[in-house]
Design a protein around this motif. Sequence first.
Motif, short mmCIF file in Angstrom:
data_model
loop_
_atom_site.label_atom_id
_atom_site.label_comp_id
_atom_site.label_asym_id
_atom_site.label_seq_id
_atom_site.Cartn_x
_atom_site.Cartn_y
_atom_site.Cartn_z
N GLY A 20 0.40 -1.05 0.07
CA GLY A 20 0.09 -0.08 -0.43
C GLY A 20 0.71 1.49 -0.52
N ALA A 21 1.81 1.85 0.36
CA ALA A 21 2.77 2.34 0.37
C ALA A 21 3.14 2.86 -0.45
N LEU A 22 3.61 1.75 -1.35
CA LEU A 22 4.33 1.31 -2.13
C LEU A 22 3.97 2.29 -3.18
N THR A 23 2.05 2.10 -3.65
CA THR A 23 1.37 2.75 -3.96
C THR A 23 1.45 3.53 -4.33
N GLN A 24 0.59 4.26 -2.81
CA GLN A 24 0.90 6.21 -2.61
C GLN A 24 1.71 6.22 -2.88
N SER A 25 2.84 6.30 -2.66
CA SER A 25 4.14 6.54 -2.79
C SER A 25 4.38 6.94 -4.34
N LEU A 26 3.83 6.06 -5.13
CA LEU A 26 4.41 6.16 -6.84
C LEU A 26 2.55 6.73 -7.29
N ILE A 27 2.22 6.40 -7.15
CA ILE A 27 0.33 7.60 -8.18
C ILE A 27 -0.07 8.69 -6.99
N GLY A 28 0.42 8.51 -5.46
CA GLY A 28 -0.72 10.10 -5.38
C GLY A 28 -1.60 8.86 -3.59
N PHE A 29 -1.56 8.19 -3.95
CA PHE A 29 -3.24 7.48 -3.50
C PHE A 29 -2.80 6.43 -3.08
N GLY A 30 -3.69 5.28 -2.23
CA GLY A 30 -3.34 3.78 -2.42
C GLY A 30 -3.52 2.80 -1.16
N LEU A 31 -2.78 3.67 -0.57
CA LEU A 31 -2.95 2.26 1.21
C LEU A 31 -3.99 2.27 1.41
N ALA A 32 -4.64 3.56 1.32
CA ALA A 32 -6.06 2.57 2.50
C ALA A 32 -7.27 1.47 1.65
N VAL A 33 -7.00 2.02 0.33
CA VAL A 33 -7.47 1.72 -0.74
C VAL A 33 -6.65 0.14 -0.95
N VAL A 34 -5.53 -0.44 -0.74
CA VAL A 34 -5.36 -1.66 -0.74
C VAL A 34 -5.15 -2.51 0.21
N ALA A 35 -4.72 -1.22 1.27
CA ALA A 35 -4.49 -2.83 2.57
C ALA A 35 -6.18 -2.79 3.27
N SER A 36 -6.37 -1.48 3.37
CA SER A 36 -7.86 -2.05 4.40
C SER A 36 -8.53 -3.16 4.42
N PRO A 37 -9.51 -3.61 2.68
CA PRO A 37 -9.87 -4.46 2.68
C PRO A 37 -9.02 -5.75 3.13
N LEU A 38 -7.23 -6.08 2.40
CA LEU A 38 -7.19 -6.97 3.01
C LEU A 38 -6.42 -7.37 4.90
N LEU A 39 -5.74 -6.27 5.42
CA LEU A 39 -5.91 -5.72 6.71
C LEU A 39 -7.10 -6.07 7.51
N TYR A 40 -8.59 -6.30 6.76
CA TYR A 40 -10.13 -5.91 7.74
C TYR A 40 -9.54 -7.54 7.62
N ILE A 41 -9.16 -8.02 6.63
CA ILE A 41 -9.40 -9.57 6.39
C ILE A 41 -7.97 -10.18 7.48
N VAL A 42 -7.42 -9.89 7.26
CA VAL A 42 -6.10 -10.47 8.43
C VAL A 42 -6.40 -10.37 9.64
N ASP A 43 -6.75 -9.24 9.94
CA ASP A 43 -7.39 -8.75 11.87
C ASP A 43 -8.07 -7.29 11.57
N PRO A 44 -9.58 -8.07 11.99
CA PRO A 44 -10.26 -6.73 11.74
C PRO A 44 -9.81 -5.20 13.02
N GLN A 45 -8.88 -5.63 14.01
CA GLN A 45 -8.33 -4.05 15.03
C GLN A 45 -7.21 -3.37 13.72
N LEU A 46 -7.36 -3.82 12.82
CA LEU A 46 -5.84 -3.37 12.20
C LEU A 46 -7.06 -2.17 11.54
N VAL A 47 -8.01 -2.16 11.26
CA VAL A 47 -9.37 -0.80 10.91
C VAL A 47 -10.40 -0.65 11.64
N PRO A 48 -10.42 1.08 11.30
CA PRO A 48 -9.39 1.94 10.73
C PRO A 48 -8.16 2.52 11.37
N GLY A 49 -8.27 2.14 12.66
CA GLY A 49 -7.18 3.20 13.12
C GLY A 49 -5.93 2.82 13.14
#
Length: 247
Positions: A20-49
């Motif tokens: 997610g960080a790599l994506t956002q650094s390259l195109i300006g946004f994307g960390l949350a769009v990439v990370a939020s659904p995947l992190l919620y699957i991995v462990d819900p407490q990682l979203v949103p804080g």
Amino acid sequence: MFSMIDPQTLVLASLVVFLGALTQSLIGFGLAVVASPLLYIVDPQLVPGPVIAMGFTISLLTLMRERGHLEFNGLQYALIGRVPGGFIGASLLLFAPQPILGLSIAAIVAVAVILSLYKFSLPVNKKTLFGAGVISGIFGNIAAIGGPPMAILLAGKDASQFRAALSAFFIFSSAIAMSILAITGLLEWKHLWLSLMLIPSVVVGYLVSGRLVGRVDKDKTKMATLILCSISALVLTVKSVIELLAQ
């Protein structure tokens, strides 16, 4: 006290945050769009804080790199809109059962993907900036995905100005979002601890992007990101529906 995140989950989460960080650094946004659904699957407490904290960190690093291209004109109206939008999002977060929250995150990602595929030409003025800020606040406090409304509105800027403007917005809006989560009792010490554990992945993603920023095809990177997000949203939808039916 809270249970420590297990090593396997931490490794998976770190990999997701790096992408997610790599994506956002390259195109300006994307960390949350990439990370939020995947992190919620991995462990819900990682979203949103923790995701919001990661977004703050990568935005700060990106703005340091792109600070010479920053034009802050009008962004204050978007930040004003972020406040009521943030409280609306936090209210929904307080009352939504976990499967419903999962479906909401998947829906927000799907909307973000669809909007990113179309070229909208909206005038950039006080009203549209405020409106984008409100939507960004709602999306941001539910799923930490506050970027797409602003990204769509500011799409006419060149790449460096785009990254700088979005990074400045994310720095302030992330602080607003974290404050609202704290006020509403949705931000705990465990979330801050998890954020600290994931920050190294953000820094590595940023450093890798510095070597790639002038060499990769932005359109291909964006398309690959949207495909990944679509798959993530689909998996999260299936998982949430199964959990909802099991209740």
